[in-house]
Design a protein around this motif. Structure first.
Motif, PDB file in Angstrom:
ATOM      1  N   GLY A 162       0.818  -1.205   0.000  1.00 39.81           N
ATOM      2  CA  GLY A 162       0.000   0.000   0.000  1.00 39.81           C
ATOM      3  C   GLY A 162       0.852   1.255   0.000  1.00 39.81           C
ATOM      4  N   LEU A 166       1.261   4.083  -2.976  1.00 38.61           N
ATOM      5  CA  LEU A 166       1.006   5.499  -2.717  1.00 38.61           C
ATOM      6  C   LEU A 166       2.206   6.348  -3.145  1.00 38.61           C
ATOM      7  N   GLN A 182      -0.058  11.239   5.545  1.00 34.03           N
ATOM      8  CA  GLN A 182      -0.925  10.055   5.496  1.00 34.03           C
ATOM      9  C   GLN A 182      -0.347   8.882   6.271  1.00 34.03           C
ATOM     10  N   LEU A 185      -2.609   6.866   8.830  1.00 33.00           N
ATOM     11  CA  LEU A 185      -3.664   6.109   8.163  1.00 33.00           C
ATOM     12  C   LEU A 185      -3.101   4.908   7.406  1.00 33.00           C
ATOM     13  N   VAL A 186      -2.048   5.157   6.636  1.00 37.06           N
ATOM     14  CA  VAL A 186      -1.443   4.073   5.851  1.00 37.06           C
ATOM     15  C   VAL A 186      -0.939   2.963   6.765  1.00 37.06           C
ATOM     16  N   GLU A 188      -1.919   2.181   9.786  1.00 37.29           N
ATOM     17  CA  GLU A 188      -3.024   1.444  10.410  1.00 37.29           C
ATOM     18  C   GLU A 188      -3.553   0.373   9.454  1.00 37.29           C
ATOM     19  N   CYS A 189      -3.762   0.771   8.201  1.00 33.98           N
ATOM     20  CA  CYS A 189      -4.245  -0.197   7.210  1.00 33.98           C
ATOM     21  C   CYS A 189      -3.244  -1.321   7.012  1.00 33.98           C
ATOM     22  N   ARG A 192      -3.006  -3.707  10.145  1.00 29.99           N
ATOM     23  CA  ARG A 192      -4.219  -4.521  10.250  1.00 29.99           C
ATOM     24  C   ARG A 192      -4.157  -5.748   9.347  1.00 29.99           C
TER      25      ARG A 192
END
Lengths: 196, 196
Positions: A162, A166, A182, A185-186, A188-189, A192
């Motif tokens: 990811g 980006l 970012q 946010l990045v 966390e994704c 996960r």
DNA sequence: ATATTATGAACGAACGATCATTCGAAACTA
DNA sequence: TAGTTTCGAATGATCGTTCGTTCATAATAT
């Protein structure tokens, strides 16, 4: 044995040539850049380039290896300062994001250039030393129970894919905001997707 | 009015040239491929290539647009057969994995080639129509509450980044097993990263 | 039906431009 | 002065592109 001129630091011409090459290679590409182009941009003569490098390909290789070395030392620094896989991998993404903003051309040439077309013999990027180190981080995270057990290649791709995507979006001008904004946010994704 | 010879289907020569170009461009790269190379591989003459195409660049553009069109129609097919974002995006990854195995060269040229260097004027891959459609799938998933609310670009990168990274690993020969074998695992990781 | 003409696909040798590379001389350092 | 670095015009090879020609077929004329 004569020394290099005293009014220019040793290795400075080499550096000028490499910096010019990085600029032109990322702007127009390796094959759209002529050696006279490189000479003009570096403000040296064509002959001088051939004095410091074997040929055009040799300039590209020196540039590539130098960037890879820098990346590898960044990774070593991260490994030394973080104990957990989560901490290390998060630091890797943060570092990649910052490097993209501060050294856009370097990231472009490292991650986005098709080295196989002008550097035959070099291994593909994703089997280069830095990428292997990143996979090591993931493997150790699985051994420590931080990351779910699965194929290491899939886990690494999921964790870093990811962020890398980006980065190419940012390099292509599709993304307006600076990448470090970012990061939370990045990450966390990314985490996960493979966290235990 | 003279028609093309009846023993060859109309458009067959064009197709031979495009197939040869795809083969050579992915194998050696655009700039390491000469027009005589293309003529030899396609088993036609140089002049014939210039009869069917404006120039070398025009061959690459026709190839690129044709592949993009095929990809877009695959996406339309997926949109028509799946209602949820999860279903659609999973089908997209499955389709990409299968295409990588069955049409390795096409995927290589579509995703991996630096089109900007030989197709000036074309938009970068990640702002092409197929990639925008994939982002639409994600956006609609967020509107439907399937996907957590966040920047669409980040969500799309997280969802597809792992799969795309695995595809380049496979194309580089770093990955031994066929991609579809990993679909379940990859999808689980991808969906976890952004699922509501 | 047969002969003639028109059409454009296919060909590939030849052209001009560009490129990477060389090399002999000049400039500079120690 | 001896050794090194810089220079840039010259070289030879390669590439993309052009163009005069051939030829199979369709259209037309007889």
């Amino acid at each position: 044995m004569a020394r290099p001129p005293a009014n220019v630091a040793p290795g400075q011409i080499r550096e000028q040539i490499i910096v010019a090459a990085l600029h032109l290679f990322t702007q127009r590409g390796y094959f759209n850049t002529s050696v006279p182009d490189m000479a003009r941009t570096a403000q040296v003569s064509v002959g001088s380039i051939y004095h410091h490098f074997k040929d055009k390909e040799d300039v590209a290789r020196a540039l590539y290896l130098s960037l890879m070395e820098g990346m590898q030392s960044e990774l070593a620094h991260i490994a030394a300062n973080h104990a957990t896989a989560a901490g290390r991998c998060r630091a890797v993404i943060a570092m990649l994001f910052e490097l993209t903003e501060s050294s856009r051309e370097a990231m472009d040439f490292m991650l986005y250039a098709k080295h196989r077309e002008f550097l035959p013999g070099e291994r593909p990027v994703c089997s280069s030393q830095p990428f292997e180190t990143m996979r090591d981080f993931v493997q150790q995270g699985m051994d420590r129970g931080e990351i779910r057990r699965m194929d290491v290649m899939v886990a690494s791709a999921s964790l870093f894919g990811g962020a890398l995507r980006l980065i190419t979006a940012r390099l292509d001008g599709v993304l307006a905001e600076p990448l470090p904004d970012q990061l939370e946010l990045v990450w966390e994704c990314a985490w996960r997707s493979i966290a235990a």
